[in-house]
Design a protein around this motif. Sequence first.
Motif, PDB file in Angstrom:
ATOM      1  N   THR B  11       0.820  -1.213   0.000  1.00  0.00           N
ATOM      2  CA  THR B  11       0.000   0.000   0.000  1.00  0.00           C
ATOM      3  C   THR B  11       0.854   1.263   0.000  1.00  0.00           C
ATOM      4  N   TYR B  16      -2.937   5.949  -7.681  1.00  0.00           N
ATOM      5  CA  TYR B  16      -4.319   5.935  -8.132  1.00  0.00           C
ATOM      6  C   TYR B  16      -4.355   6.215  -9.625  1.00  0.00           C
ATOM      7  N   LEU B  23      -6.111   1.030  -8.230  1.00  0.00           N
ATOM      8  CA  LEU B  23      -4.811   1.271  -7.611  1.00  0.00           C
ATOM      9  C   LEU B  23      -3.763   0.451  -8.333  1.00  0.00           C
ATOM     10  N   VAL B 107      -0.864   1.708   5.809  1.00  0.00           N
ATOM     11  CA  VAL B 107      -2.242   1.302   5.525  1.00  0.00           C
ATOM     12  C   VAL B 107      -2.926   2.264   4.567  1.00  0.00           C
ATOM     13  N   VAL B 108      -2.302   3.417   4.327  1.00  0.00           N
ATOM     14  CA  VAL B 108      -2.812   4.374   3.346  1.00  0.00           C
ATOM     15  C   VAL B 108      -1.661   4.720   2.399  1.00  0.00           C
ATOM     16  N   PRO B 109      -1.909   4.709   1.076  1.00  0.00           N
ATOM     17  CA  PRO B 109      -0.825   5.029   0.136  1.00  0.00           C
ATOM     18  C   PRO B 109      -0.216   6.413   0.388  1.00  0.00           C
ATOM     19  N   TYR B 110       1.076   6.515   0.200  1.00  0.00           N
ATOM     20  CA  TYR B 110       1.765   7.786   0.351  1.00  0.00           C
ATOM     21  C   TYR B 110       1.177   8.865  -0.561  1.00  0.00           C
ATOM     22  N   THR B 111       0.818   8.471  -1.781  1.00  0.00           N
ATOM     23  CA  THR B 111       0.260   9.448  -2.731  1.00  0.00           C
ATOM     24  C   THR B 111      -1.117   9.962  -2.306  1.00  0.00           C
ATOM     25  N   PHE B 112      -1.746   9.309  -1.319  1.00  0.00           N
ATOM     26  CA  PHE B 112      -3.031   9.803  -0.810  1.00  0.00           C
ATOM     27  C   PHE B 112      -2.805  10.629   0.448  1.00  0.00           C
ATOM     28  N   SER B 115      -0.088   9.739   6.177  1.00  0.00           N
ATOM     29  CA  SER B 115       0.762  10.103   7.289  1.00  0.00           C
ATOM     30  C   SER B 115       1.458   8.890   7.865  1.00  0.00           C
ATOM     31  N   ASP B 116       0.832   7.733   7.785  1.00  0.00           N
ATOM     32  CA  ASP B 116       1.458   6.583   8.434  1.00  0.00           C
ATOM     33  C   ASP B 116       2.671   6.092   7.653  1.00  0.00           C
ATOM     34  N   LEU B 118       5.004   7.997   6.109  1.00  0.00           N
ATOM     35  CA  LEU B 118       6.138   8.833   6.500  1.00  0.00           C
ATOM     36  C   LEU B 118       6.577   8.562   7.938  1.00  0.00           C
ATOM     37  N   PHE B 119       5.595   8.446   8.799  1.00  0.00           N
ATOM     38  CA  PHE B 119       5.865   8.154  10.202  1.00  0.00           C
ATOM     39  C   PHE B 119       6.553   6.790  10.340  1.00  0.00           C
ATOM     40  N   LEU B 121       8.210   5.126   8.043  1.00  0.00           N
ATOM     41  CA  LEU B 121       9.545   5.167   7.443  1.00  0.00           C
ATOM     42  C   LEU B 121      10.547   5.732   8.451  1.00  0.00           C
ATOM     43  N   ALA B 156      -6.629  -3.360  11.237  1.00  0.00           N
ATOM     44  CA  ALA B 156      -5.475  -2.989  10.405  1.00  0.00           C
ATOM     45  C   ALA B 156      -4.314  -2.476  11.264  1.00  0.00           C
TER      46      ALA B 156
END
Lengths: 164, 164, 164, 164
Positions: B11, B16, B23, B107-112, B115-116, B118-119, B121, B156
């Motif tokens: 993810t 998109y 996706l 759990v959410v794509p970086y392109t969307f 925040s998770d 980057l955090f 990483l 998740a």
Amino acid sequence: MKIRFLATGGTFDKEYNEVTGALYFKDTHVREMLRLARSSLDLEIRTLMMIDSTEMTAVDREMILKSCLEPGWDRVVISHGTDTMAETARYLGERIRDKTVVLTGAVVPYTFGSSDGLFNLGSALAFAQTLPPGVYVAMNGRCFSWDDVRKNRSTARFEEARGS
Amino acid sequence: MKIRFLATGGTFDKEYNEVTGALYFKDTHVREMLRLARSSLDLEIRTLMMIDSTEMTAVDREMILKSCLEPGWDRVVISHGTDTMAETARYLGERIRDKTVVLTGAVVPYTFGSSDGLFNLGSALAFAQTLPPGVYVAMNGRCFSWDDVRKNRSTARFEEARGS
Amino acid sequence: MKIRFLATGGTFDKEYNEVTGALYFKDTHVREMLRLARSSLDLEIRTLMMIDSTEMTAVDREMILKSCLEPGWDRVVISHGTDTMAETARYLGERIRDKTVVLTGAVVPYTFGSSDGLFNLGSALAFAQTLPPGVYVAMNGRCFSWDDVRKNRSTARFEEARGS
Amino acid sequence: MKIRFLATGGTFDKEYNEVTGALYFKDTHVREMLRLARSSLDLEIRTLMMIDSTEMTAVDREMILKSCLEPGWDRVVISHGTDTMAETARYLGERIRDKTVVLTGAVVPYTFGSSDGLFNLGSALAFAQTLPPGVYVAMNGRCFSWDDVRKNRSTARFEEARGS
């Protein structure tokens, strides 16, 4: 593993005032950031002050020290402006022996889509969980000891004070 | 301290497609993320594959293992889909002894505006610098050992497999 | 339908300098904004100046006027700081008769995730395509005539000068 | 000038489900978008349905028509999935004579940092305020009449049906 989070302000938490065009502080965004980060850490968050770190006084640093030293917390993360982060780290480093304290911040406000704030928050919380007692600065993906760190004023990056 | 970064998809790196609404994968965003994070880490980034982790085969896992075992790298971070991250961690954990390997994802794509990602990483790179040899999963601000982690399918979130 | 776009600066195009913490100008973001907006309009984009509108001089306004009056363009959109947008609109309104000119701007910089910049750009370009000759201010989703508009300094919203 | 806003779903309002990785609908984001856009328009917002426009039935279109025809509203903006936006425009265009109705949407969900959603919302509201009675599609910065518009399936851009 419990962590205390102390918010003191800095670029990390600056807001843009759309009426005046100036930057200002409201309250820390760290709760929202942790929610978006899907953090399941056991964190206590306290806002000690909301100031630019160039305005931080000896009294402010003493207050931060006292909050670090309160019993019950072995691990502390502090959000702090980058301009005097190294000074505060030195002040704390000379006075704290048996706790892991990590200072972090950002060069772009979180409300401006700051990627470094979220990244730094993630790394600071990880360093706080794994490093032995001591005072550290977590910036640019790295971790610096309080007695060997400075902000490079021309690049806005942190580096070893004695040269690397 | 050199770190090898292995991108495998998940993810974290999904895009998109505005024509089909589906996706899909192009290449990893980790370089852009590290640039925005103002990272000054010494990182080698390699894209091993760009797949959904539900499609990861035994051959894929073997390729990841080989990339971890290559000499010259003591610390490895792997971006990975969350669905089978615990399985890959177990596979690697049973075969790697003398390196620090940290798997992470989102759990959410970086392109969307994830925040998770980057955090996570930031925290994965910090754990990779500080933890002793072993294989770990870094998610939700925490770090789990490869032999005691699972993804809770209904929330998740990651948690200890044996209960916490 | 061809439209000329004149960039003059203002909050719309401000950047955050991560070294100094100050806001500054580089170049207009309107090309990137139009690309993300998937615009298929036939637009010519010219950067006339990149300044805070409080610093706009009589010479600057004359230059804007000349760019509006150049033959070949019946429809012009101008990005402009909000502080003196109404003054520039009045200056142009008293001198332009046979063209449709729409001024717009933003209260939050586009680089700070400004929603009002994108929204205002969309509405300004639509008003420029549909309104009869005249000079207008497009802000807050509405369109104001040059001779009946002012910025409310306390709310940062535009309103009729004579009361609505 | 009062405008009625009818939300029907489409990419514009899709969310990302972090547990399943699928896209889904909750409710329209148009209120939040208008707040960030600092809109001061007099808008009534109604959610008629929250569906993918490929699933829109004759009954759904009849419901949209009835909401357009309700007395008291001369100007209506409809958020709609792009796949069948041209069909709904034709259906409404053949049945509505004395109102200005503008359909708009997005190719990237607003929650994924969609710039085209905000831009299109701004332009649709502007077209709705200025165009004479009729049914229109506002996409890609342009405005198309209901009887001369189609979505180009390979580019995801709107264009004249009869060729331009």
